[in-house]
Enzyme design. Structure first.
Site, PDB file in Angstrom:
ATOM      1  N   GLU A 142       0.703  -1.245  -0.037  1.00 53.94           N
ATOM      2  CA  GLU A 142      -0.174   0.134  -0.073  1.00 53.94           C
ATOM      3  C   GLU A 142       0.806   1.250  -0.088  1.00 53.94           C
ATOM      4  OE1 GLU A 142      -2.182   1.237   3.779  1.00 53.94           O
ATOM      5  OE2 GLU A 142      -1.068  -0.206   4.668  1.00 53.94           O
ATOM      6  N   GLU A 239     -10.790   0.730   8.846  1.00 58.09           N
ATOM      7  CA  GLU A 239      -9.508   1.061   9.775  1.00 58.09           C
ATOM      8  C   GLU A 239      -9.382   2.395  10.099  1.00 58.09           C
ATOM      9  OE1 GLU A 239      -4.715  -0.365   9.173  1.00 58.09           O
ATOM     10  OE2 GLU A 239      -5.663   1.159   7.592  1.00 58.09           O
TER      11      GLU A 239
END
Length: 262
Positions: A142, A239
């Site tokens: 990511e 998240e």
């Protein structure tokens, strides 16, 4: 599209194994954990089975990254540490069976050129993708914003796109985080279009603040529609930081998100 709870940020008032049960009771479809390694793998496996939830994602150990250091994956001098982290993650994953493992690129280390760091990262991603393919587990990587993590090596969808092209491995794809891209000033739809067909996992939090949807200025309806339009049909992970209200009180977004994603 299903929704997972990131237990490193949600239900943190509870011990880790109890968060799994709490996520199930709150209506999540599965869980993800950034770094679960302090909980013995057999104990985590038992907790997941008792709650009836799949483990969608864990991170490869990242050394000192979360405390301000460089991390492991793109630092040539830390190759032995990365290899040990990979071995540790393989052993843990063999027991808990996550669907995905995320490799954090880390920061650009002092004295290392960007080219050299990228070469190291590419080699380590290929090695990780090969190793986890034997377990039937996919690997993602990511981009992280440089406000929260100054000096992060991969910090935009464009850089992530370039990285995936360099890695060129069938078992390695992108983890796309709405929050990190918004913090970088990116249009969510543009980033998803750039990475179309190569997103293995998505995550969200509002921006700024990294709170629950509705706490910031991110247009979640349009972002979720863009995610669907990109052809993505995987899971999306919550998240975010629920704040003083606690996780349960922060879940007002869930019904609307399911409606948009349906």
């Amino acid at each position: 599209m299903k929704i997972s709870a990131n237990l490193s940020m949600l239900f943190t008032e509870l011990p880790m194994v109890e968060r799994v049960v709490a996520a199930s009771a709150a209506g999540f479809d599965g869980v993800e954990i950034q770094f679960p390694y302090e909980v013995p793998a057999i104990r985590m496996k038992e907790a997941l089975e008792a709650a009836g939830l799949p483990l969608r994602l864990i991170n490869l150990p990242a050394g000192d990254l979360m405390t301000g250091g460089w991390g492991l994956a793109a630092v040539p001098a830390r190759q032995a540490e990365f290899d040990q982290a990979l071995d540790d993650a393989l052993s843990y994953a063999a027991m808990v069976r996550p669907v995905l493992v995320n490799v954090l690129p880390g920061r650009l280390a002092d004295g290392v050129t960007r080219e050299c760091a990228l070469q190291t990262l590419v080699a380590n991603l290929r090695k990780t993708a090969d190793a986890f393919a034997l377990l039937g587990i996919a690997v993602v990587c990511e981009a992280v914003n440089t406000t929260d993590m100054p000096g992060f090596l991969i910090n935009s969808s464009e850089q992530l796109d370039e990285l995936l092209g360099m890695v060129n491995h069938a078992n390695c794809s992108a983890q796309f985080d709405f929050y990190h891209m918004a913090m970088q000033g990116e249009e969510i739809s543009a980033g998803l279009e750039r990475l179309k067909g190569r997103v293995g996992h998505a995550q969200f939090a509002d921006c700024p603040g990294r709170g629950a949807p509705g706490s910031g200025s991110l247009d979640f309806v349009n972002a979720l529609k863009a995610l669907k339009s990109s052809g993505y049909s995987g899971w999306i992970g919550a998240e975010y930081k629920p704040g003083e209200q606690g996780t349960l009180a922060s879940l007002g977004w869930m019904d609307e998100m399911r409606r948009v994603l349906s």
